[in-house]
Design a protein around this motif. Structure first.
Motif, PDB file in Angstrom:
ATOM      1  N   ALA A 126     -17.551   2.004 -62.678  1.00 57.93           N
ATOM      2  CA  ALA A 126     -18.377   0.963 -62.078  1.00 57.93           C
ATOM      3  C   ALA A 126     -17.629  -0.366 -61.994  1.00 57.93           C
ATOM      4  CB  ALA A 126     -19.673   0.793 -62.872  1.00 57.93           C
ATOM      5  N   LEU A 127     -16.914  -0.715 -63.065  1.00 60.28           N
ATOM      6  CA  LEU A 127     -16.148  -1.960 -63.056  1.00 60.28           C
ATOM      7  C   LEU A 127     -15.007  -1.906 -62.050  1.00 60.28           C
ATOM      8  CD1 LEU A 127     -15.958  -2.826 -66.870  1.00 60.28           C
ATOM      9  CD2 LEU A 127     -17.436  -3.852 -65.131  1.00 60.28           C
ATOM     10  N   ILE A 128     -14.339  -0.754 -61.947  1.00 59.39           N
ATOM     11  CA  ILE A 128     -13.254  -0.624 -60.972  1.00 59.39           C
ATOM     12  C   ILE A 128     -13.795  -0.741 -59.554  1.00 59.39           C
ATOM     13  CG2 ILE A 128     -11.524   0.964 -60.031  1.00 59.39           C
ATOM     14  CD1 ILE A 128     -11.141   2.075 -62.824  1.00 59.39           C
ATOM     15  N   ALA A 129     -14.938  -0.095 -59.301  1.00 59.98           N
ATOM     16  CA  ALA A 129     -15.547  -0.187 -57.978  1.00 59.98           C
ATOM     17  C   ALA A 129     -15.981  -1.610 -57.662  1.00 59.98           C
ATOM     18  CB  ALA A 129     -16.747   0.762 -57.896  1.00 59.98           C
ATOM     19  N   MET A 130     -16.373  -2.325 -58.711  1.00 58.04           N
ATOM     20  CA  MET A 130     -16.845  -3.693 -58.509  1.00 58.04           C
ATOM     21  C   MET A 130     -15.688  -4.651 -58.242  1.00 58.04           C
ATOM     22  SD  MET A 130     -19.284  -5.939 -58.428  1.00 58.04           S
ATOM     23  CE  MET A 130     -20.634  -4.905 -58.984  1.00 58.04           C
ATOM     24  N   PHE A 131     -14.605  -4.541 -59.007  1.00 61.41           N
ATOM     25  CA  PHE A 131     -13.535  -5.535 -58.931  1.00 61.41           C
ATOM     26  C   PHE A 131     -12.276  -5.020 -58.232  1.00 61.41           C
ATOM     27  CE2 PHE A 131     -16.080  -6.702 -62.675  1.00 61.41           C
ATOM     28  CZ  PHE A 131     -16.430  -8.000 -62.309  1.00 61.41           C
ATOM     29  N   GLY A 132     -12.206  -3.709 -57.981  1.00 60.36           N
ATOM     30  CA  GLY A 132     -11.042  -3.167 -57.305  1.00 60.36           C
ATOM     31  C   GLY A 132     -11.147  -3.301 -55.799  1.00 60.36           C
ATOM     32  N   ARG A 133     -10.096  -2.877 -55.113  1.00 58.76           N
ATOM     33  CA  ARG A 133     -10.115  -2.938 -53.649  1.00 58.76           C
ATOM     34  C   ARG A 133     -11.055  -1.878 -53.095  1.00 58.76           C
ATOM     35  NH1 ARG A 133      -7.106   1.257 -51.752  1.00 58.76           N
ATOM     36  NH2 ARG A 133      -5.586   2.218 -53.194  1.00 58.76           N
ATOM     37  N   ALA A 134     -11.503  -2.095 -51.871  1.00 64.72           N
ATOM     38  CA  ALA A 134     -12.434  -1.175 -51.226  1.00 64.72           C
ATOM     39  C   ALA A 134     -11.787   0.192 -51.052  1.00 64.72           C
ATOM     40  CB  ALA A 134     -12.865  -1.739 -49.871  1.00 64.72           C
ATOM     41  N   GLY A 135     -12.542   1.242 -51.346  1.00 65.11           N
ATOM     42  CA  GLY A 135     -12.058   2.600 -51.191  1.00 65.11           C
ATOM     43  C   GLY A 135     -11.204   3.107 -52.335  1.00 65.11           C
ATOM     44  N   LEU A 136     -11.022   2.297 -53.387  1.00 63.03           N
ATOM     45  CA  LEU A 136     -10.194   2.726 -54.511  1.00 63.03           C
ATOM     46  C   LEU A 136     -10.816   3.905 -55.243  1.00 63.03           C
ATOM     47  CD1 LEU A 136      -7.681   2.196 -56.260  1.00 63.03           C
ATOM     48  CD2 LEU A 136      -9.061   0.591 -57.604  1.00 63.03           C
ATOM     49  N   ILE A 137     -12.144   3.914 -55.366  1.00 65.71           N
ATOM     50  CA  ILE A 137     -12.857   5.002 -56.028  1.00 65.71           C
ATOM     51  C   ILE A 137     -13.327   5.994 -54.967  1.00 65.71           C
ATOM     52  CG2 ILE A 137     -14.790   5.634 -57.506  1.00 65.71           C
ATOM     53  CD1 ILE A 137     -12.633   4.032 -58.900  1.00 65.71           C
ATOM     54  N   GLY A 138     -12.740   7.179 -54.961  1.00 61.71           N
ATOM     55  CA  GLY A 138     -13.102   8.204 -53.995  1.00 61.71           C
ATOM     56  C   GLY A 138     -14.370   8.934 -54.387  1.00 61.71           C
ATOM     57  N   PRO A 139     -14.841   9.851 -53.556  1.00 59.08           N
ATOM     58  CA  PRO A 139     -16.083  10.570 -53.841  1.00 59.08           C
ATOM     59  C   PRO A 139     -16.019  11.409 -55.111  1.00 59.08           C
ATOM     60  CG  PRO A 139     -14.936  11.536 -51.962  1.00 59.08           C
ATOM     61  CD  PRO A 139     -14.255  10.241 -52.265  1.00 59.08           C
ATOM     62  N   THR A 140     -14.871  12.050 -55.365  1.00 52.64           N
ATOM     63  CA  THR A 140     -14.741  12.853 -56.587  1.00 52.64           C
ATOM     64  C   THR A 140     -14.763  11.974 -57.827  1.00 52.64           C
ATOM     65  OG1 THR A 140     -13.423  14.495 -55.385  1.00 52.64           O
ATOM     66  CG2 THR A 140     -13.313  14.532 -57.796  1.00 52.64           C
ATOM     67  N   ALA A 141     -14.018  10.872 -57.779  1.00 50.21           N
ATOM     68  CA  ALA A 141     -13.975   9.956 -58.927  1.00 50.21           C
ATOM     69  C   ALA A 141     -15.323   9.312 -59.185  1.00 50.21           C
ATOM     70  CB  ALA A 141     -12.918   8.872 -58.692  1.00 50.21           C
ATOM     71  N   SER A 142     -16.179   9.244 -58.194  1.00 48.33           N
ATOM     72  CA  SER A 142     -17.485   8.619 -58.385  1.00 48.33           C
ATOM     73  C   SER A 142     -18.541   9.594 -58.889  1.00 48.33           C
ATOM     74  CB  SER A 142     -17.960   7.988 -57.068  1.00 48.33           C
ATOM     75  OG  SER A 142     -18.130   8.987 -56.080  1.00 48.33           O
ATOM     76  N   ILE A 143     -18.398  10.886 -58.556  1.00 45.50           N
ATOM     77  CA  ILE A 143     -19.419  11.853 -58.965  1.00 45.50           C
ATOM     78  C   ILE A 143     -19.184  12.384 -60.361  1.00 45.50           C
ATOM     79  CG2 ILE A 143     -18.293  13.926 -58.080  1.00 45.50           C
ATOM     80  CD1 ILE A 143     -22.032  13.068 -57.803  1.00 45.50           C
ATOM     81  N   ILE A 144     -17.921  12.477 -60.799  1.00 40.99           N
ATOM     82  CA  ILE A 144     -17.620  13.019 -62.128  1.00 40.99           C
ATOM     83  C   ILE A 144     -18.245  12.183 -63.251  1.00 40.99           C
ATOM     84  CG2 ILE A 144     -15.748  13.432 -63.778  1.00 40.99           C
ATOM     85  CD1 ILE A 144     -14.052  14.465 -61.505  1.00 40.99           C
ATOM     86  N   PRO A 145     -18.115  10.837 -63.247  1.00 49.82           N
ATOM     87  CA  PRO A 145     -18.760  10.068 -64.317  1.00 49.82           C
ATOM     88  C   PRO A 145     -20.272  10.238 -64.352  1.00 49.82           C
ATOM     89  CG  PRO A 145     -17.138   8.736 -63.182  1.00 49.82           C
ATOM     90  CD  PRO A 145     -17.298   9.982 -62.382  1.00 49.82           C
ATOM     91  N   SER A 146     -20.897  10.398 -63.189  1.00 50.58           N
ATOM     92  CA  SER A 146     -22.343  10.610 -63.164  1.00 50.58           C
ATOM     93  C   SER A 146     -22.716  11.935 -63.814  1.00 50.58           C
ATOM     94  CB  SER A 146     -22.828  10.578 -61.709  1.00 50.58           C
ATOM     95  OG  SER A 146     -24.219  10.818 -61.638  1.00 50.58           O
ATOM     96  N   ILE A 147     -21.921  12.980 -63.557  1.00 47.91           N
ATOM     97  CA  ILE A 147     -22.182  14.280 -64.188  1.00 47.91           C
ATOM     98  C   ILE A 147     -21.942  14.209 -65.688  1.00 47.91           C
ATOM     99  CG2 ILE A 147     -21.373  16.667 -64.308  1.00 47.91           C
ATOM    100  CD1 ILE A 147     -20.816  16.540 -61.329  1.00 47.91           C
ATOM    101  N   LEU A 148     -20.891  13.506 -66.106  1.00 53.93           N
ATOM    102  CA  LEU A 148     -20.621  13.369 -67.538  1.00 53.93           C
ATOM    103  C   LEU A 148     -21.756  12.644 -68.250  1.00 53.93           C
ATOM    104  CD1 LEU A 148     -16.803  12.476 -67.567  1.00 53.93           C
ATOM    105  CD2 LEU A 148     -17.873  14.602 -68.321  1.00 53.93           C
ATOM    106  N   ALA A 149     -22.309  11.609 -67.615  1.00 54.73           N
ATOM    107  CA  ALA A 149     -23.413  10.867 -68.228  1.00 54.73           C
ATOM    108  C   ALA A 149     -24.614  11.777 -68.446  1.00 54.73           C
ATOM    109  CB  ALA A 149     -23.793   9.676 -67.358  1.00 54.73           C
ATOM    110  N   LYS A 150     -24.903  12.647 -67.478  1.00 56.85           N
ATOM    111  CA  LYS A 150     -26.042  13.558 -67.626  1.00 56.85           C
ATOM    112  C   LYS A 150     -25.767  14.642 -68.659  1.00 56.85           C
ATOM    113  CE  LYS A 150     -27.989  12.836 -63.040  1.00 56.85           C
ATOM    114  NZ  LYS A 150     -27.234  11.607 -62.813  1.00 56.85           N
TER     115      LYS A 150
END
Length: 390
Positions: A266-290
């Motif tokens: 979330a912090l990388i997506a917030m402060f990093g450049r646009a498109g830095l977090i791809g779809p795979t990198a964004s879905i894995i943390p959500s699955i880990l949280a669940k």
């Protein structure tokens, strides 16, 4: 008369912005059919395992009345929050992954983001409160009262109020809830870089993720140091210190594995450049949280002897345990613990949850053999509190 028309047009545009966000997110970052299938399988396993495990924990609590102690109410609060995630969260993201798109619309997306954030923060704060309760009982000269449920209920109420304090603002304009990643889950809008959204994400990371983690690390570190400082037979000391160390490492590792990747991404997506977090990198943390809904009840069974025996009795359909309560008092320091009443068998002592000192529930119907030795009692009094792990 163009003024009213502009106003109406602006209102319509505001109402449809989140809908456009749903479609644009799906178009911008897609996993592909294979990626959605893998995510659906993972979420399906998490849903079934998490629901079954947590319902089993609820059944154990319902059957064995000796587990209903003040501190165990906080554990029960974690179980309830995990069950609510399984009911109100995982099925919707599972269905979205099966179809490759969000299915229940904008309002459903906002509800999903709010509910999962609420229940998740309740679980995290409950873990922190448990660690603080153990720390106070052992090192702060606090005597646990197994008949006082007011403090436990107050702690539970504070968990929910604290979580509401941090999850309601996006519904009223401080940040917002919307689609994340490939558009099959919803959460706080990490990718929006407005000042309000940035400030909210920073506060959420500090007060709902980092502070509970630091409190857990501090409290359990102090407890481990206190245990190591008690003189005892070396073999017994190593065995029990190893058990407590495994408990602490498992809890903290579970916390870090399930929630820290989500906060970091979330912090990388917030402060990093646009498109830095791809779809795979964004879905894995959500699955880990669940996945925390599955890991939490497993840790209950592995590191709590009392709960393990009760659970095995339930699995074997055994008769109701013969509960008896040994009302000796747990003192707050090793020196004071040496003056306490005679402890029972070490396995039974270790089974006693914190906040209920001296409560010995023989779920398997076995009797406890008394032990002697003031030094051994010192160690057992400490392990009595820290041995019960969520």
């Amino acid at each position: 008369d163009t003024k009213p028309n502009c106003s109406l047009g602006g209102k319509a545009e505001t109402q449809s912005s989140s809908s456009r966000s749903l479609s644009s997110t799906s178009n911008r970052a897609t996993l592909g059919r294979g990626g959605h299938t893998v995510a659906a399988v993972c979420l399906g396993v998490i849903f079934v395992a998490g629901f079954v495990c947590n319902v089993a924990v609820l059944l154990v609590f319902a059957r064995f009345q000796s587990l209903w102690t003040p501190i165990n109410l906080i554990l029960l609060n974690i179980v309830v929050s995990d069950v609510l995630v399984c009911v109100f969260g995982t099925p919707f993201s599972f269905a979205a992954s099966v179809y490759g798109r969000w299915l229940i619309g904008t309002h459903g997306c906002r509800w999903y983001g709010f509910a999962n954030s609420l229940f998740g923060i309740v679980s995290l704060v409950s873990f922190a409160i448990l660690s603080f309760e153990r720390y106070c009982t052992i090192l702060c000269y606090s005597k646990a009262d197994i008949s006082d449920y007011r403090k436990a209920w107050l702690s539970i109420a504070c968990c929910w109020l604290y979580s509401l304090f941090w999850t309601l603002p996006p519904l009223f304009g401080w940040s917002s809830y919307g689609p994340e990643g490939p558009g099959t889950t919803c959460s706080v809008q990490w990718h929006q870089h407005s000042p309000g959204n940035v400030s909210y994400v920073i506060c959420l990371f500090i007060f709902c993720l980092l502070l509970p983690l630091l409190l857990m690390v501090f409290c359990y570190s102090k407890i481990l140091i206190a245990i190591r400082g008690v003189s005892i037979n070396q073999t017994t000391a190593q065995r029990r210190e190893t058990h407590v160390m495994l408990m602490v490492v498992s809890m903290v590792a579970c916390y870090l594995l399930c929630w820290m990747p989500y906060g970091i991404v979330a912090l990388i997506a917030m402060f990093g450049r646009a498109g830095l977090i791809g779809p795979t990198a964004s879905i894995i943390p959500s699955i880990l949280a669940k996945s925390s809904t599955v890991l939490n009840p497993i840790i209950y069974v592995l590191f709590n002897n009392q709960f393990y025996r009760c659970f095995m009795t339930l699995i074997r359909c055994g008769s109701d345990p013969q509960d008896h309560h040994s009302l000796h008092t747990l003192q707050s320091s090793p020196a004071a613990a040496a003056a306490a009443h005679q402890p029972e068998d070490p396995q039974e002592v270790n089974a006693t949850p914190p906040g209920s000192p001296g409560l010995s529930d023989h779920c398997d119907g076995e009797s406890a053999a008394p032990q002697g030795g003031n030094v051994e009692k010192d160690k057992q009094s400490l392990v009595l509190v820290v041995h019960y792990s969520p």
